[in-house]
Design an enzyme around this catalytic site. Structure first.
Site, mmCIF file in Angstrom:
data_model
loop_
_atom_site.group_PDB
_atom_site.id
_atom_site.type_symbol
_atom_site.label_atom_id
_atom_site.label_comp_id
_atom_site.label_asym_id
_atom_site.label_seq_id
_atom_site.Cartn_x
_atom_site.Cartn_y
_atom_site.Cartn_z
ATOM 1 N N ASP A 1 17.838 -3.437 -19.135
ATOM 2 C CA ASP A 1 17.008 -4.071 -19.777
ATOM 3 C C ASP A 1 15.730 -3.239 -20.270
ATOM 4 O OD1 ASP A 1 17.993 -6.640 -18.263
ATOM 5 O OD2 ASP A 1 15.994 -6.515 -17.152
HETATM 6 N N1 LIG Z 1 9.473 -1.517 -12.435
HETATM 7 C C1 LIG Z 1 9.278 -2.762 -11.601
HETATM 8 O O1 LIG Z 1 8.363 -2.559 -11.260
HETATM 9 C C2 LIG Z 1 10.100 -3.855 -11.824
HETATM 10 C C3 LIG Z 1 9.499 -4.937 -10.700
HETATM 11 C C4 LIG Z 1 10.177 -6.427 -10.699
HETATM 12 C C5 LIG Z 1 11.093 -5.938 -12.573
HETATM 13 N N2 LIG Z 1 11.210 -4.997 -12.719
HETATM 14 C C6 LIG Z 1 12.575 -5.381 -14.132
HETATM 15 O O2 LIG Z 1 13.584 -5.135 -13.477
HETATM 16 C C7 LIG Z 1 14.394 -4.802 -14.580
HETATM 17 C C8 LIG Z 1 14.268 -3.567 -14.992
HETATM 18 O O3 LIG Z 1 15.518 -2.670 -15.941
HETATM 19 P P1 LIG Z 1 16.577 -1.449 -15.333
HETATM 20 O O4 LIG Z 1 16.752 -1.446 -16.590
HETATM 21 O O5 LIG Z 1 16.116 -0.773 -14.697
HETATM 22 O O6 LIG Z 1 17.341 -2.467 -14.303
HETATM 23 P P2 LIG Z 1 18.262 -4.107 -15.133
HETATM 24 O O7 LIG Z 1 18.246 -4.481 -16.199
HETATM 25 O O8 LIG Z 1 18.000 -5.687 -14.407
HETATM 26 O O9 LIG Z 1 20.190 -3.675 -15.066
HETATM 27 C C9 LIG Z 1 20.092 -3.097 -13.590
HETATM 28 C C10 LIG Z 1 22.325 -3.059 -13.741
HETATM 29 O O10 LIG Z 1 22.246 -2.398 -13.071
HETATM 30 C C11 LIG Z 1 24.122 -2.582 -12.990
HETATM 31 N N3 LIG Z 1 24.392 -2.303 -11.774
HETATM 32 C C12 LIG Z 1 23.895 -2.819 -10.642
HETATM 33 N N4 LIG Z 1 24.474 -2.328 -9.438
HETATM 34 C C13 LIG Z 1 25.518 -1.440 -9.732
HETATM 35 C C14 LIG Z 1 26.203 -0.941 -9.658
HETATM 36 N N5 LIG Z 1 26.241 -0.139 -7.279
HETATM 37 N N6 LIG Z 1 26.529 0.025 -9.927
HETATM 38 C C15 LIG Z 1 26.838 0.338 -11.561
HETATM 39 N N7 LIG Z 1 25.844 -0.644 -12.709
HETATM 40 C C16 LIG Z 1 24.931 -1.603 -11.906
HETATM 41 C C17 LIG Z 1 23.709 -4.339 -13.507
HETATM 42 O O11 LIG Z 1 24.990 -4.738 -14.391
HETATM 43 P P3 LIG Z 1 26.443 -4.808 -13.091
HETATM 44 O O12 LIG Z 1 25.995 -5.833 -12.241
HETATM 45 O O13 LIG Z 1 27.530 -4.971 -14.327
HETATM 46 O O14 LIG Z 1 26.642 -3.624 -12.495
HETATM 47 C C18 LIG Z 1 22.624 -4.764 -14.432
HETATM 48 O O15 LIG Z 1 22.700 -4.714 -16.010
HETATM 49 C C19 LIG Z 1 13.459 -4.870 -16.724
HETATM 50 O O16 LIG Z 1 13.560 -6.462 -16.284
HETATM 51 C C20 LIG Z 1 12.031 -5.071 -15.529
HETATM 52 O O17 LIG Z 1 11.273 -5.685 -15.691
HETATM 53 C C21 LIG Z 1 10.807 -3.809 -13.292
#
Ligand SMILES: NC(=O)c1ccc[n+]([C@@H]2O[C@H](COP(=O)([O-])OP(=O)(O)OC[C@H]3O[C@@H](n4cnc5c(N)ncnc54)[C@H](OP(=O)(O)O)[C@@H]3O)[C@@H](O)[C@H]2O)c1
Ligand SMILES: NC(=O)c1ccc[n+]([C@@H]2O[C@H](COP(=O)([O-])OP(=O)(O)OC[C@H]3O[C@@H](n4cnc5c(N)ncnc54)[C@H](OP(=O)(O)O)[C@@H]3O)[C@@H](O)[C@H]2O)c1
Ligand SMILES: NC(=O)c1ccc[n+]([C@@H]2O[C@H](COP(=O)([O-])OP(=O)(O)OC[C@H]3O[C@@H](n4cnc5c(N)ncnc54)[C@H](O)[C@@H]3O)[C@@H](O)[C@H]2O)c1
Ligand SMILES: NC(=O)c1ccc[n+]([C@@H]2O[C@H](COP(=O)([O-])OP(=O)(O)OC[C@H]3O[C@@H](n4cnc5c(N)ncnc54)[C@H](O)[C@@H]3O)[C@@H](O)[C@H]2O)c1
Lengths: 94, 374, 457, 374, 457, 94
Positions: free
Chosen positions: C385
Site C-alpha cells: 500500500d
Molecule cells: N503502521 C501502522 O500503524 C498501521 C497499522 C494498521 C494498519 N496499517 C496499514 O498497513 C499497511 C502497511 O503497508 P505496507 O506496505 O507496509 O504493507 P502491506 O500493504 O500490508 O503489504 C504487505 C505485502 O507484503 C507481502 N508479504 C507478506 N509476507 C511476505 C513475505 N514473507 N515475503 C515477502 N513479501 C511478503 C504481501 O504480499 P504477498 O502476500 O504476495 O507476499 C503484501 O502485499 C497500510 O495500508 C497501512 O495503512 C498500518
C-alpha cells in the site's frame, strides 16, 4: 576418418555444454552475439570453395557464401565488442 | 558450621545476602543456616520460603551473631556489631576497606576474619564469587530502566504517521561491567548510544554491543588486572573537553567510571552540564564514592537551573532487588562452596590461595592484606 | 612440419582460442577479452586456410573486402537499441553461408559420379540447418526491427503443413543422399527455407531473443555440418561449440524468463487454430535473483522500502547485510520508511534497529521522494500500500491522497513479495505493472539472502 | 482563522494539544495561534518556545475561548466551557462521545462543531490524524517501561557466573496498536512474550514481532473496520479459561482489549489473578473505560492479598508527555492542514467527506453523526 | 557399417559414458550411478576391442581372468580404512600397464626399421609418465599403509640428483625417439621409475591424498600417451579426461587444505638440504567451510558455543540462521552458554535474544556438559577461555579449576576464529591441538555465512 | 591422422577441466578412485598387445600389462562402488 571427425564433434558438443554454466542475464545478448561471430567459422569453408580453381557454379556459390560469412564474422565481432565496451564503461564509472 | 545472614541495617538497602535458593544450597552442603526474620522482605522473599529451604529463622539477631561461624551480609556491618562476633568467626560482605580503616581495625581487634568482597581478584577463576561484577551488571541495567521511566520521551526511534520521534541519545562514560550492560540495555530499547572508556579494549567491547565508541587520544592509558589506572590531570582535562560536546547532544548521560581503591574521577563538569537540554538526565553510578559528576549528591536527586536532573543513587542494583539478591547470594554460596572443607565442614583460611590472598583483610587478630598493611 | 600439418595445427590453436573465448564471454569481468580472444582465433583460422596450396585468390580477396566493409559499417552504424536485430541478421547470413558452402561442395563435385552417401548426408544437413537458420533469422530480424508485427502469427492447418514439410524434407534428403539428384537438392533448399519461416512466425516478438539464441545454435551446427562436408576440423569444432553452448544459453535465457524452451518454441505452435495471441499492455514482469544481482551490482544508489512483508519474513537481518554489501560495493544506500509501513507505528524502526541499521540510513518519506528520480534501484521489500501509485494518480481509489513513497520514479524497481497477495487495504497495486518494475516472487528473506549469496560468489 | 489551545484542566494530564513545532506549522499556514500560558509546562515546553514559534501566549483563557474559531485540546472540555465557545466554533479533542451524551447536547446547543478524535475513521488515508493510534502506540511503550521500573527483577535472561537469571514473562492481551508496541518493547528488553487477540490477523502481527501467539479456538471472531467485534459470553468464557494458565506463569500481564464504542470486556478474572506469583504486575490499558481486569480501579494501584499489583492508570502515554504531545499535536495540525481552505483560511465542514462524516459529532446546532442520532 | 567403424563407434559411446561418469562422480547424489555408468563405458570399450579381427584370445582371456580375480578380491577384502592405499596401488598398476603397452608396441615392431619419430615420442612419453606413476604410487601406497615412514624424506643433493635425472630423461628420450635404440628405452624405463620414487619420497604422509590425485592424473595421461602409440581414440580421450579432471581435483583438494599444489609437491623438495621434516605431535588442523558443511550435513546433534568473538564478528544473526537450517535438516541444536562468555554477564544472551534464538535452545553449562559426549559436532564461535581444557587437566594453569564447556568430548569440534589470537586470559588453548578439533580461520560471521550458503546451494 | 588425434586430445583435456567444478570434500576420494578406474582404459591397449599373433616379447609385455590393467579396472570400480555405497547408506540413515 569420419569416425575421428565424429569423435571430435562429440567432444566439442560436450565441451560446449560444459563451458556455459551460469551466465548473468546482462551477458546473454553479448554471449549470443559473440558465439554467433564464431559460427561465422564457415568462412573457412567459403574461402576454400571460392578459392577453387575450377567449377564456376561452386566458385560463385562460394563467393556469395564468403561475403555473407565475412559480414557475419566481422560485423559479429565488432558489434559484440561494442556491446561489451558499453557494459564495461558503465561498471567502471563507479 | 553455622552461617548467619542478618537483616540489612541500612533502610535503603533492598537486597539480602542470601535468598532461599542459596539457603537451600548451603543446607544441602551440610551447613546450618540461620537468617534473621524479614531478611528477604524487600527483595520479595518471605520468611516462610527460607524455612522451606531448610534455614532457621530467628528473631534474636544478637544471639545469632555471637553464635555463627560465618556471618554474611551485603553492606559493611555497623561498627558496634563487629564486637559481637565469635572469636575466629568469618565475616563476608562488602567492606569498602579503603575508606573504613577503623572498621578493619575493629575486625582485627575482634579476632574475626573479615572478607571483603570488593577485593576478590578479577581472575577468570574467581568470577563466580565476584560480587562487584554481579551487582554492577544489574546496576547497569537498572540505571537505564530508571532513565527510561524518568524521561519525558521514549528511547526508540519511531517513524509514524504523526511524524518521526527521534531516538534518545545516551552517553555512557566508563565501559566496565555496569557500563556494558547499560549500553546493551539502552541499545535494546533503541537508543543511540555513544560510549567512552580510557581502556581501548573496552571501546571494542562497546562496539561489539552496537554503541558508537568515542575515541579520544589520551596517550598511555594501560589497565592492570582488569581495572583502569588512575589518569594524570592533563589526561582528565583532555577527556572532559572531548566529552562535553557529546554530553550537550545527549538526553541521558550515565557515568560508571571508578578507579579501584581510589576516589572516582570527576569527568562531567559544570560547563558540560550547562550545555545540556532542559529535561536531560545524568545518572552517576559512582556517586557513592564521590561521583563522576560535578554537583552530584550521593543518594539524592538534584535538578540544575537549566533543567538537568542529576541522579546519584548509591544502590542501583537495589532497584531490582530480587535478582540482585539472587546473584549476590550465589556469589557468597559459591565462595563458601569453593573453600569448604568437605570433611570438617569448615572454611579454612589459606592465605596462600590466590583468591583469599586478595580478599581476606583481617585474620587471626591481624590485618593480613598487603594493601592495608603498609 | 609440412604445410598441411601446419594448417591443422593452426586450426587446433584457433579451436582452443574459441573455447577460451566462449568461456570468458560467460562472465562479466572477462567477456570483452573473451570476445577478442575468439576473434584472434578466427583470424588464425582464416590465415591458415589461406595458406592452402593451389588457391585462386581473386574471388577470395574480393569477398573478404566486400564482406568486411559491409559488416564493419553495419556494426558501427547500428544504434544500441538495434543490436539484437542486427545480431539476428548476421546470424542469418552465417546460416546462409553454410548452406552455400554445402551446395558449393556439391556443385564443385563436377564429375558425374555420386558424391557418396556420407558426404551426401552431410550436405543435406548443412542445407537443412543452414536454410532454417537463414529464413528463421530473417523473420526474427523483421519482427524485432518492427518491420513485421511482433505478434505471433497463427493460421489453421499450420500444424499439418509443418508436418508435411518435415516429411518432405526427410524423403528428399534420403533421395539426395543416396542418388545425388540435383533436383532433390533444389527442392531441399526451398523446403528448408520455408521451414525456417514456418518455425518462427508463430512465436511472439517478446520471445525473439530466445529464438535468436536457438538459431545461433543452429548456425553453429550448420557450420559444423559444413565442416563434415569438406572434412574440416575447425569448422566442426567451432560450429559444434557454438551449437552446444547456444543451446545451453537459450535454456538459461528461458529459465531467466521462467519459461521452458519447449514452451517458447511450441507454446503457440500446437494450440494455434484461429486464436490470435493477445499482447497484454503492462503485465507483471517477474525477474530472477540473478537478474537483480547484475542490476544491483552496477547501481550507484539503492533505496530499500520495507513493509509489513519484511516483518513477516523476518528479513531485516538479511536486508541489513545486503545494504552493507551494496555500500561496500560503492552504492549509496537508504531505507525509506513510510510512516504507516507495517502494522504499528514505528514497526519498521523496531525491526531495523534490531538489525542495527545505522540511523543515518533511515530516511523519511518526505526526504526521499524528491530524490527518488535519481535513484538507480528501489527495492520494495514486502511493502504494498505504501508504494501504491493509485494514491497519487487514481482519484477513484480509496487511498487517493495518501502520501506514498514514489518508488515508481526510480530507474528500476524490484518488488519482493510471495505472490499475488494484496496489502492491508486489499487494493490492486499498479506499481507492479509498470514498465520499470520487476517482481521477484518468494519469501522476502529467501530472496534477499539469495542476493547476498550472489554478491559473495 | 484563530486557533486556541487552552491548558488542560485535568491535573493528571501531562500532555498538551499543541507543541511549539505544531504552533509553528500552523502559523506558517497563515493561522493565528493562541495558547494559554503554561500549556506545555508538564510536557517539557516552556511558554517562550511557543512565542518563538509565532504563537500568542495568553493568560486570559475565557477571552481566548470566546474568540477562537477553533479550540483544540486533549481531553474533553468541562461542560461549563462549552457554552463559552463562539457560535460556529470548531472544537477538536477526545470527547468520549459514547459516554458523554450531555456534553454532546451541550455542543449542539452552543451551536459549536464538535470533532471527536476517537471517531476519526481508521482508513489508511486518515492515519495521520488518528490520535487514538498515536497515543495508544506510546501507551504500549510506556506500560512496559512502567512494568520494568516496578519489577523486582530484570526483563532479559542473563547467564552469569553467579547463576542464570531467567527472562521475565509477559502476557499481552489485545494486540492492537498499544499491544503491538508493548510486545515490541518487552521483546526488545529480552522478555518472553505471549500474546492473544481475538482477531487472527493480529496474532500473525504479534509473531512478526517475535511474540508467541496464544491460539484459542473461539469460533467466529471477525473484525470490522480495524476494530474487534464484541464477543459472545461463551467466547469470553473460553478465552478467560485459556488465558488463566498463561497468566499464572507470567510476571507481567498487560491488557489492552477495547471494543470500539462499548465497555471493554473483563478478560482477567480473580481466579487467574489468585494463581499469579507474589510480586507480579497486571497493567490495564483499558482501565479508563472500566478495564479488562477484575478489581482494577481506574487511576489507581491495587495490591491483592497474594501480592499481585494491579495498575490502572488512565493515561499511560502521559508518562512520556513530550512525545505524546508531539504526536497529538501533529495529528491535530495534520487534520487542520488537510481540511484547511487555503484561500479563505477557514475550516469548512463538508459532511460528505469520509473522514468528517465519521468524526464530526455536532454541527450547526444539531447532532449530525449517524452513530448518535438514533 | 564395417567392423572397424563399429568398434570406433563403440569407442565414441564409451567415451561419452566416461564423460558422464566423471561428471556425475562430482556430485553426491549421482556419484554412485556415475561410477556405474563409467564402468559400463569400460565394458563397452573392452568388448569393442575384443571384436578386433585376427586376435589370439588365449593370453587375453587368461589375463582378464587373473586380473579380475585379483582386483575383485583386493577390492572386497580391503578394510574401509585401507582404501586410500589400495587406490594408490591400483593407480600404480594402471601406470605400469601403460608403460608396458608402450613398450610392447615397440617390441612388437619387429622389423628393424625405425618406428618413426612421432610414435617414438609417444612411446617415450608413455614410458616416462607410466613409470613415474608406477613407482610414485607404490611409494604413496607404502607411506599410507605405514609400511614406510610417513615422514618426508630429504637428503643432501636431492635437488641436484633430480635435475640430473630429468636431464638424462630428456636426452635419452630424444635419442630413442630419433633412433629407436633399445638400450635407450631400457635406460628410460629405469630412470622413469627412479624419478617416480624421487618425486614422492620428500612429501609427507599427510599430503599423500593430493599426491595420489596427481598420480591419478598422470596415469590418465600415461593411458592417453599409450593411445597415441597405438593410435587409439578411446585411450586418448579417456586418458586425457582423467588427466585433466585429476589435475583439477588435486587443485581442489589443495584448496580444501589451504595449500597450493606447488606447495604440496615441492614444499619440502626445494628447501631440502640436510634439514629433516619435523612432525609436530598434535598440530592445529585447519578445515575449510566445505569440509565442515559435509560433517554438519550428516550431524544429528550440534552444540554451538559462542564467545566474545561472536560479539566482535556480530555473527549472531548468521548463527541463528545456521541453527535454523540445521534443525530443519533434522539435527538437534543447542546453544551452550558459558557464564563468563563474552565481556559482561549475559553478553551472549543479549546477542542471541537480538537474533531471536528460542529460549528453549539456550542451555547452561551444567546441563550441556553431561551430554557433550553424545554430541556429533560442537561449533565454537569465537570462544576461547571458556572451552580451554587446561581448566580441567592442567593444574599449573591459572584457570585450573574454572568450570568450562567440555566441547572436547564432542565427536568433532570446529573452532571458528580469525587466527592465532588468544582469549581474554591470554592462555594457549590445548583444545585447538586435539585430534578431533578442526580450526576454521576467518571472521566468524563470514565463516557461518559461508556454511549457510553451502546449505542453500 | 596425428593431427586429428591431437585435436581429440586437446578437446578431451578441456572437457576434463570443465567437468570438475566443485567437488565436496567427502567425494574427493571416490572421485579419484573412480577416475583411476577409468585410467585403466589402457586395458584396451593391453588387450591389443597381448592378442597379437606374433612377437613374443610384445605379447608377454602385453600380458603383464593386461593383468595389471584389469586389476586396476575391476578393483578400481569395485572399490569405488564400495566407498560410495557406504557414503550413501550413511546419508539415507537420517
Ligand atoms: N503502521 C501502522 O500503524 C498501521 C497499522 C494498521 C494498519 N496499517 C496499514 O498497513 C499497511 C502497511 O503497508 P505496507 O506496505 O507496509 O504493507 P502491506 O500493504 O500490508 O503489504 C504487505 C505485502 O507484503 C507481502 N508479504 C507478506 N509476507 C511476505 C513475505 N514473507 N515475503 C515477502 N513479501 C511478503 C504481501 O504480499 P504477498 O502476500 O504476495 O507476499 C503484501 O502485499 C497500510 O495500508 C497501512 O495503512 C498500518
Ligand atoms: N562474561 C564476563 O562478564 C566477562 C567479563 C570480563 C572478562 N571476561 C573474560 O572473558 C573471557 C570470555 O571467554 P570467551 O571464550 O567468550 O572469549 P575469549 O576467551 O576472549 O576468546 C575470544 C576469541 O574470539 C576470537 N575472535 C575475536 N574476534 C573474532 C571474529 N571476528 N571472528 C571469529 N573469532 C573472533 C579470538 O581469536 P582470534 O583473535 O584468533 O580471532 C579469541 O580467541 C573469559 O576469560 C572471561 O573470564 C568475561
Ligand atoms: N577477569 C574477569 O573475569 C573479570 C571479572 C569482572 C570484570 N572484569 C573486567 O574488569 C574491568 C573493569 O570492571 P568494572 O566494571 O568492575 O570496573 P570499575 O567499576 O572499576 O570501572 C568502570 C569503568 O570505568 C572505567 N574508567 C576508569 N577511569 C575512567 C575515566 N577517567 N574515563 C572513562 N572511564 C574510566 C574503567 O576503565 C572501567 O571500564 C572490565 O573490563 C571487566 O570486563 C574481568
Ligand atoms: N487503517 C489503519 O491504517 C489503522 C490505523 C490504526 C489502527 N488500525 C488497526 O485497528 C486495529 C485496532 O486498533 P486499536 O489498537 O486501536 O484497537 P483497540 O484499542 O480498540 O483494541 C485493542 C485490541 O484489543 C483486541 N480485543 C478486543 N476484544 C478482545 C478480547 N475479548 N480478547 C482479546 N483481545 C480483544 C482488539 O482486537 C484489538 O486488537 C488494529 O489492527 C490496528 O492495526 C488500522
Amino acid at each position: 576418418m569420419l569416425v575421428l571427425l565424429l569423435f571430435i564433434f562429440v567432444l566439442a558438443a560436450f565441451l560446449g555444454f560444459e563451458l556455459i554454466q551460469k551466465v548473468p542475464s546482462q551477458l546473454h545478448t553479448p554471449l549470443m552475439s559473440g558465439s554467433n561471430a564464431i559460427s561465422g567459422i564457415t568462412i573457412v569453408g567459403a574461402i576454400i570453395a571460392s578459392g577453387a580453381i575450377e567449377g564456376k557454379m561452386g566458385i560463385i556459390l562460394g563467393f556469395i557464401a564468403l561475403i555473407l560469412a565475412t559480414i557475419n564474422v566481422v560485423g559479429g565481432y565488432m558489434v559484440t565488442d561494442r556491446m561489451l565496451a558499453m557494459f564495461h564503461s558503465k561498471k567502471d564509472d563507479k | 558450621m553455622k552461617i548467619f545472614a542478618p537483616k540489612e541495617t541500612d533502610p535503603d538497602e533492598t537486597r539480602a545476602a542470601l535468598d532461599p535458593l542459596g539457603a537451600k544450597k548451603l543446607t544441602d552442603l551440610g551447613i546450618t543456616v540461620v537468617v534473621e526474620a524479614g531478611v528477604g522482605e524487600s527483595s520479595g522473599h518471605l520468611d516462610q520460603k527460607y524455612s522451606e529451604a531448610g534455614a532457621e529463622v530467628t528473631q534474636d539477631r544478637n544471639a545469632a551473631l555471637a553464635d555463627a561461624d560465618v556471618v554474611i551480609r551485603v553492606r559493611k556491618p555497623p561498627a558496634a556489631e563487629v564486637g559481637k562476633l565469635k572469636k575466629g568467626a568469618i565475616h563476608i560482605s562488602f567492606l569498602d576497606p579503603f575508606n573504613e580503616p577503623d572498621l578493619i581495625d575493629a575486625f582485627a581487634k575482634a579476632n574475626a576474619t573479615a572478607i571483603s568482597l570488593e577485593m576478590v581478584p578479577r581472575t577468570t577463576l574467581a568470577q563466580k564469587m565476584d560480587a562487584l561484577s554481579s551487582q554492577a551488571n544489574l546496576a547497569g541495567y537498572a540505571s537505564v530502566i530508571l532513565a527510561a521511566s524518568r524521561m519525558k520521551t521514549i528511547l526508540p526511534m519511531m517513524m509514524t504517521p504523526a511524524g518521526t520521534i527521534a531516538p534518545a541519545k545516551f552517553f555512557i562514560v566508563g565501559i566496565g561491567v555496569a557500563g556494558l550492560q547499560a549500553i546493551a540495555t539502552a541499545k535494546r530499547l533503541g537508543a543511540r548510544v555513544t560510549a567512552f572508556d580510557v581502556r581501548p579494549e573496552a571501546l571494542e567491547q562497546a562496539e561489539s554491543l552496537g554503541a558508537k565508541a568515542l575515541r579520544i587520544d589520551l596517550g598511555e592509558t594501560k589497565s592492570e588486572g582488569g581495572y583502569a589506572k588512575e589518569m594524570t590531570p592533563e589526561q582528565i582535562k583532555i577527556q572532559i573537553e572531548a566529552q562535553a560536546k557529546v554530553c550537550a547532544q545527549s538526553d541521558v548521560v550515565i557515568t560508571t567510571a571508578k578507579v579501584f581503591g581510589r576516589k572516582p574521577p570527576v569527568l562531567v563538569k559544570k560547563p558540560a552540564i550547562d550545555q545540556m537540554q532542559n529535561g536531560s538526565l545524568i545518572i552517576d553510578l559512582a556517586a557513592e564514592g564521590g561521583g563522576n559528576v560535578e554537583g552530584i549528591v550521593a543518594g539524592e536527586e538534584v535538578t540544575t537551573k537549566n533543567g538537568v536532573t542529576l541522579i546519584g543513587l548509591t544502590n542501583y542494583e537495589g532497584l531490582v532487588p530480587q535478582n540482585a539478591t539472587q546473584v549476590y547470594s550465589a556469589n557468597i554460596t559459591n565462595m563458601i562452596e569453593h573453600f569448604l572443607d568437605e570433611e570438617s565442614k569448615s572454611f579454612p583460611i589459606d592465605l596462600e590461595d590466590e583468591i583469599l590472598k586478595g580478599c581476606v583483610i583481617t585474620y587471626d587478630g591481624k590485618i593480613v592484606n598487603e594493601r592495608f598493611t603498609s | 612440419m609440412d604445410l598441411d600439418s601446419l594448417i591443422n595445427f593452426a586450426y587446433i590453436v584457433a579451436s582452443i582460442l574459441f573455447i577460451f573465448g566462449i568461456k570468458m564471454l560467460g562472465s562479466a569481468d572477462t567477456a570483452r577479452k573473451g570476445n577478442q580472444i575468439s576473434s584472434i582465433g578466427m583470424l588464425i583460422a582464416v590465415v591458415a586456410v589461406l595458406l592452402t596450396k593451389g588457391m585462386d585468390y581473386t574471388w577470395i580477396v574480393a569477398g573478404l573486402v566486400i564482406g568486411s566493409t559491409i559488416g564493419a559499417i553495419a556494426a558501427k552504424r547500428v544504434q544500441m537499441t538495434g543490436m539484437p536485430e542486427l545480431v539476428a541478421l548476421f546470424n542469418g547470413f552465417g546460416g546462409l553461408a553454410s548452406l552455400l558452402v554445402g551446395w558449393a561442395e556439391f556443385a564443385a563435385h563436377t564429375d558425374d559420379s555420386h558424391i557418396g552417401i556420407e558426404t551426401g548426408a552431410a550436405v543435406v544437413l548443412t542445407i537443412l540447418i543452414g536454410g532454417i537458420t537463414f529464413t528463421g533469422s530473417i523473420i526474427a530480424y523483421l519482427k524485432l526491427s518492427g518491420k513485421m508485427s511482433g505478434n505471433a502469427i497463427n493460421f489453421g492447418g499450420q500444424k499439418a503443413l509443418n508436418i508435411l514439410i518435415a516429411v518432405a524434407i526427410v524423403v528428399l534428403g534420403g533421395i539426395f543422399a543416396t542418388t545425388g539428384a540435383t533436383w532433390a537438392l533444389y527442392a531441399l533448399i526451398g523446403l528448408s527455407l520455408l521451414l525456417g519461416i514456418m518455425a518462427v512466425i508463430p512465436i511472439g516478438g517478446g520471445d525473439m531473443p530466445v529464438v535468436i539464441a536457438i538459431l545461433n545454435s543452429f548456425s553453429g551446427l550448420a557450420a559444423s555440418a559444413a565442416g563434415f562436408v569438406i572434412a574440416n576440423n575447425v569448422l566442426i569444432v567451432a560450429g559444434c561449440l557454438v551449437g552446444a553452448s547456444g543451446l545451453i544459453l537459450s535454456i538459461i535465457m528461458c529459465k531467466a524468463m521462467n519459461r521452458t524452451l519447449g514452451n517458447v518454441l511450441f507454446g503457440n505452435f500446437g494450440a494455434a487454430t484461429g486464436k490470435t495471441g493477445k499482447v497484454v499492455e503492462g503485465e507483471m514482469k517477474p525477474a530472477s535473483v540473478e537478474d537483480a544481482y547484475y542490476v544491483l551490482e552496477a547501481a550507484q544508489s539503492v533505496v530499500f522500502v520495507p513493509g509489513y512483508g519484511m516483518a513477516v519474513a523476518q528479513a531485516q537481518h538479511a536486508v541489513k547485510e545486503l545494504a552493507k554489501i551494496l555500500e561496500d560495493n560503492g552504492a549509496e544506500v537508504l531505507f525509506a520508511i513510510h510512516p504507516v509501513a507495517g502494522r504499528m507505528p514505528g514497526h519498521m524502526n523496531v525491526l531495523l534497529a534490531e538489525a542495527d541499521v545505522p540511523y543515518e540510513q533511515l530516511a523519511e518519506m518526505d526526504d526521499v521522494n524528491p530524490i527518488m528520480n535519481t535513484v538507480d534501484v528501489a527495492i520494495v521489500i514486502g511493502a504494498n500500500d505504501v508504494v501504491n501509485p493509485a494514491a497519487v494518480d487514481d482519484e477513484s481509489s480509496p487511498i487517493y491522497g495518501m502520501p506514498i513513497i514514489k518508488v515508481y520514479e526510480a530507474n528500476t524497481v524490484y518488488v519482493l513479495k510471495r505472490g499475488q497477495g494484496a496489502g492491508f487495504s486489499g487494493l490492486v497495486n499498479s506499481l507492479f505493472f509498470r514498465e520499470n518494475t520487476r517482481m521477484i516472487y518468494g519469501d522476502a528473506k529467501e530472496t534477499i539472502t539469495g542476493l547476498v549469496t550472489q554478491f559473495k560468489d
